[in-house]
Motif scaffolding. Structure first.
Motif, PDB file in Angstrom:
ATOM      1  N   TYR A 106      -2.453  -9.671   8.410  1.00  0.00           N
ATOM      2  CA  TYR A 106      -3.179  -8.674   8.731  1.00  0.00           C
ATOM      3  C   TYR A 106      -2.300  -7.145   8.644  1.00  0.00           C
ATOM      4  N   TYR A 107      -0.990  -7.391   9.074  1.00  0.00           N
ATOM      5  CA  TYR A 107      -0.079  -6.255   9.237  1.00  0.00           C
ATOM      6  C   TYR A 107       0.033  -5.836   7.774  1.00  0.00           C
ATOM      7  N   LEU A 108       0.444  -6.759   6.742  1.00  0.00           N
ATOM      8  CA  LEU A 108       0.800  -6.496   5.499  1.00  0.00           C
ATOM      9  C   LEU A 108      -0.430  -5.610   4.840  1.00  0.00           C
ATOM     10  N   GLU A 109      -1.806  -5.724   5.054  1.00  0.00           N
ATOM     11  CA  GLU A 109      -2.808  -5.143   4.544  1.00  0.00           C
ATOM     12  C   GLU A 109      -2.945  -3.916   5.158  1.00  0.00           C
ATOM     13  N   ALA A 110      -2.841  -3.809   6.319  1.00  0.00           N
ATOM     14  CA  ALA A 110      -2.689  -2.411   7.185  1.00  0.00           C
ATOM     15  C   ALA A 110      -1.872  -1.430   6.911  1.00  0.00           C
ATOM     16  N   GLU A 111      -0.618  -2.093   6.679  1.00  0.00           N
ATOM     17  CA  GLU A 111       0.330  -1.150   6.216  1.00  0.00           C
ATOM     18  C   GLU A 111      -0.059  -0.455   4.818  1.00  0.00           C
ATOM     19  N   LYS A 112      -0.369  -1.483   3.997  1.00  0.00           N
ATOM     20  CA  LYS A 112      -0.533  -1.047   2.591  1.00  0.00           C
ATOM     21  C   LYS A 112      -1.564   0.184   2.616  1.00  0.00           C
ATOM     22  N   HIS A 113      -2.750  -0.093   3.455  1.00  0.00           N
ATOM     23  CA  HIS A 113      -3.911   0.921   3.645  1.00  0.00           C
ATOM     24  C   HIS A 113      -3.315   2.218   4.114  1.00  0.00           C
ATOM     25  N   TYR A 114      -2.406   2.124   5.505  1.00  0.00           N
ATOM     26  CA  TYR A 114      -2.035   3.344   5.919  1.00  0.00           C
ATOM     27  C   TYR A 114      -1.045   3.919   5.265  1.00  0.00           C
ATOM     28  N   ASP A 115      -0.301   3.350   4.543  1.00  0.00           N
ATOM     29  CA  ASP A 115       0.719   3.949   3.975  1.00  0.00           C
ATOM     30  C   ASP A 115       0.234   4.844   2.799  1.00  0.00           C
ATOM     31  N   VAL A 116      -1.103   4.754   2.336  1.00  0.00           N
ATOM     32  CA  VAL A 116      -1.780   5.405   1.259  1.00  0.00           C
ATOM     33  C   VAL A 116      -2.566   6.321   2.047  1.00  0.00           C
ATOM     34  N   VAL A 117      -3.122   6.244   3.298  1.00  0.00           N
ATOM     35  CA  VAL A 117      -3.958   7.251   4.106  1.00  0.00           C
ATOM     36  C   VAL A 117      -2.929   8.476   4.612  1.00  0.00           C
ATOM     37  N   PHE A 118      -1.475   8.052   5.210  1.00  0.00           N
ATOM     38  CA  PHE A 118      -0.702   8.864   5.726  1.00  0.00           C
ATOM     39  C   PHE A 118       0.371   9.152   4.947  1.00  0.00           C
ATOM     40  N   VAL A 119      -0.031   9.910   3.773  1.00  0.00           N
ATOM     41  CA  VAL A 119       0.890   9.872   2.602  1.00  0.00           C
ATOM     42  C   VAL A 119       2.061  10.673   3.169  1.00  0.00           C
ATOM     43  N   GLY A 120       3.300  10.132   2.965  1.00  0.00           N
ATOM     44  CA  GLY A 120       4.636  10.763   3.357  1.00  0.00           C
ATOM     45  C   GLY A 120       5.187  10.246   4.833  1.00  0.00           C
ATOM     46  N   GLU A 121       4.051   9.841   5.593  1.00  0.00           N
ATOM     47  CA  GLU A 121       4.501   9.334   6.965  1.00  0.00           C
ATOM     48  C   GLU A 121       4.411   7.579   6.999  1.00  0.00           C
ATOM     49  N   LEU A 122       5.575   7.206   6.641  1.00  0.00           N
ATOM     50  CA  LEU A 122       5.598   5.884   6.548  1.00  0.00           C
ATOM     51  C   LEU A 122       5.897   5.093   7.891  1.00  0.00           C
ATOM     52  N   ASP A 123       6.280   5.821   8.931  1.00  0.00           N
ATOM     53  CA  ASP A 123       6.350   4.895  10.110  1.00  0.00           C
ATOM     54  C   ASP A 123       5.533   4.763  11.126  1.00  0.00           C
ATOM     55  N   HIS A 124       4.253   4.718  10.697  1.00  0.00           N
ATOM     56  CA  HIS A 124       3.084   4.483  11.399  1.00  0.00           C
ATOM     57  C   HIS A 124       3.083   2.577  11.791  1.00  0.00           C
ATOM     58  N   CYS A 125       3.454   2.141  10.875  1.00  0.00           N
ATOM     59  CA  CYS A 125       3.398   0.549  11.073  1.00  0.00           C
ATOM     60  C   CYS A 125       4.523   0.068  11.397  1.00  0.00           C
ATOM     61  N   SER A 126       4.518  -1.064  12.067  1.00  0.00           N
ATOM     62  CA  SER A 126       5.980  -1.829  12.220  1.00  0.00           C
ATOM     63  C   SER A 126       5.478  -3.327  12.796  1.00  0.00           C
ATOM     64  N   LEU A 127       6.088  -4.156  12.223  1.00  0.00           N
ATOM     65  CA  LEU A 127       5.840  -5.624  12.882  1.00  0.00           C
ATOM     66  C   LEU A 127       7.241  -6.447  13.159  1.00  0.00           C
ATOM     67  N   ARG A 128       7.568  -6.831  14.479  1.00  0.00           N
ATOM     68  CA  ARG A 128       8.523  -7.593  14.688  1.00  0.00           C
ATOM     69  C   ARG A 128       8.147  -8.890  15.301  1.00  0.00           C
ATOM     70  N   ILE A 129       8.701  -9.927  14.560  1.00  0.00           N
ATOM     71  CA  ILE A 129       8.294 -11.272  14.958  1.00  0.00           C
ATOM     72  C   ILE A 129       9.764 -12.136  15.483  1.00  0.00           C
ATOM     73  N   VAL A 130       9.654 -12.504  16.860  1.00  0.00           N
ATOM     74  CA  VAL A 130      10.987 -13.268  17.169  1.00  0.00           C
ATOM     75  C   VAL A 130      10.453 -14.610  17.589  1.00  0.00           C
ATOM     76  N   LYS A 131      11.279 -15.621  16.791  1.00  0.00           N
ATOM     77  CA  LYS A 131      10.929 -16.964  17.193  1.00  0.00           C
ATOM     78  C   LYS A 131      11.797 -17.535  18.297  1.00  0.00           C
ATOM     79  N   GLU A 132      11.032 -17.886  19.446  1.00  0.00           N
ATOM     80  CA  GLU A 132      11.985 -18.515  20.725  1.00  0.00           C
ATOM     81  C   GLU A 132      11.859 -20.033  20.735  1.00  0.00           C
TER      82      GLU A 132
END
Length: 168
Positions: A106-132
């Motif tokens: 889901y994140y990868l699709e959303a990131e691809k979409h919003y990187d196009v929508v917000f041209v020049g602002e690539l810091d809207h999306c982030s994902l961090r997964i930590v395995k415990e």
């Protein structure tokens, strides 16, 4: 707290709990309406406000939303947990079964979409997964997306006031 108060008669405690539940539901409905209006204005007037949603989840046997924030023009504001729960429910219901794989896809699709929508602002999306691994296998997930995802994907519109997920 009220339920554990032994000094109050049972009927008074029940009435107090019922009154608080009604008040909470009214507050949630008002917040929901305010959020929809704010996001619509922010979407229509491109440069009015930059609004992102940042949620933290704990994935074990179930998915638990541990934190939810709206980030408005760089300032983090606490948001009700149920907003993050709506987002995770949407992601996992459209996913592939494994919660981590679903969140990642889901994140990868959303990131691809919003990187196009917000041209020049690539810091809207982030994902961090930590395995415990201790005390049991779990994943801590931190997800940040533009808040307009809630409207673009119909996430907030799917819930009607009064039917929000409840926090225990």
């Amino acid at each position: 707290m009220i339920k554990a108060e032994d000094e109050l008669p049972l009927s008074v405690r029940d009435l107090a709990v019922k009154a608080l539940a009604i008040r909470r539901e009214k507050d949630e409905v008002q917040f929901y309406d305010m959020l929809l209006n704010f996001l619509n204005v922010a979407m229509l007037v491109q440069d009015s406000h930059r609004v992102d949603i940042e949620c933290e989840y704990l994935l074990m046997r179930t998915t638990e939303t541990t934190q939810c924030h709206l980030v408005v023009d760089g300032e983090s504001i606490d948001a009700p947990i149920f907003i993050g729960s709506l987002l995770s429910d949407h992601i996992l219901s459209n996913g592939v079964g494994d919660p981590v794989a679903s969140m990642t896809a889901y994140y990868l699709e959303a990131e691809k979409h919003y990187d196009v929508v917000f041209v020049g602002e690539l810091d809207h999306c982030s994902l961090r997964i930590v395995k415990e691994v201790y005390p049991g296998r779990s994943y801590a997930v931190s997800l940040r997306l533009p808040a307009r995802v809630l409207i673009d994907q119909g996430i907030v519109l799917k819930s009607t006031p009064g039917t929000f997920p409840r926090i225990a």
